[in-house]
Design a protein around this motif. Structure first.
Motif, PDB file in Angstrom:
ATOM      1  N   TRP A   7       0.768  -1.304  -0.173  1.00  0.00           N
ATOM      2  CA  TRP A   7      -0.048  -0.097  -0.030  1.00  0.00           C
ATOM      3  C   TRP A   7       0.934   1.240   0.125  1.00  0.00           C
ATOM      4  N   LEU A   8       1.981   1.167   0.934  1.00  0.00           N
ATOM      5  CA  LEU A   8       2.772   2.361   0.991  1.00  0.00           C
ATOM      6  C   LEU A   8       3.434   2.783  -0.448  1.00  0.00           C
ATOM      7  N   GLU A  11       1.582   4.534  -3.155  1.00  0.00           N
ATOM      8  CA  GLU A  11       1.185   5.919  -2.985  1.00  0.00           C
ATOM      9  C   GLU A  11       2.123   6.950  -3.478  1.00  0.00           C
ATOM     10  N   TRP A  12       1.837   7.735  -4.216  1.00  0.00           N
ATOM     11  CA  TRP A  12       2.643   8.603  -5.062  1.00  0.00           C
ATOM     12  C   TRP A  12       3.495   9.334  -4.081  1.00  0.00           C
ATOM     13  N   ARG A  13       3.148   9.573  -3.131  1.00  0.00           N
ATOM     14  CA  ARG A  13       3.761  10.483  -2.028  1.00  0.00           C
ATOM     15  C   ARG A  13       5.135   9.826  -1.239  1.00  0.00           C
ATOM     16  N   VAL A  14       5.234   8.557  -1.460  1.00  0.00           N
ATOM     17  CA  VAL A  14       6.272   7.561  -0.925  1.00  0.00           C
ATOM     18  C   VAL A  14       7.168   7.417  -1.770  1.00  0.00           C
TER      19      VAL A  14
END
Length: 131
Positions: A7-8, A11-14
């Protein structure tokens, strides 16, 4: 753990690559187990005042230490009624027996300090693996 990491990673922010993992108190056993079960995904793991890392059970987390590929740090309180006296020596022996790491450093500051009293650390021989 795999599902959460997946899931992480979606994420585009990870930022892609290896991660770090920190556990406090009851999650010391969780981060030790996670670092071993998904070896190579965590560049560094830390357990602060962790409990349940060394048990008498066949699935004690400390038995998984040889599977950990990244750096790992264990910090213990000087006086913690939830950490039996055999935990630090047993964990230190497990880290030493892993064979892929230099000997862990274990230190006990004077009783007057409020910093963690016993610390066992292990560093990998090489750079963390690329994922």
């Amino acid at each position: 753990t795999e599902e959460m990491l997946g899931w992480l990673e979606a994420e585009w922010r990870v930022r892609p690559g290896t991660m770090g993992c920190v556990g406090d108190c009851m999650s010391g056993k969780v981060v030790t187990t996670a670092a071993a079960r998904v070896a190579g995904r965590f560049a560094a793991t830390a357990s602060l005042y962790g409990v349940g890392i060394v048990t008498k059970e066949a699935d004690s987390p400390h038995l998984l230490v040889p599977q950990i590929k990244g750096s790992i740090y264990y910090g213990f309180a000087e006086d913690d009624p939830h950490v039996p006296p055999d935990v630090i020596p047993t964990l230190t022996d497990a880290l030493k027996a892993a064979g892929t790491r230099p000997d862990p450093a274990v230190s006990v500051p004077s009783a007057k300090t409020t910093s963690p009293a016993a610390t066992a650390t292990a560093e990998p021989e090489d750079e963390p693996p690329e994922i």
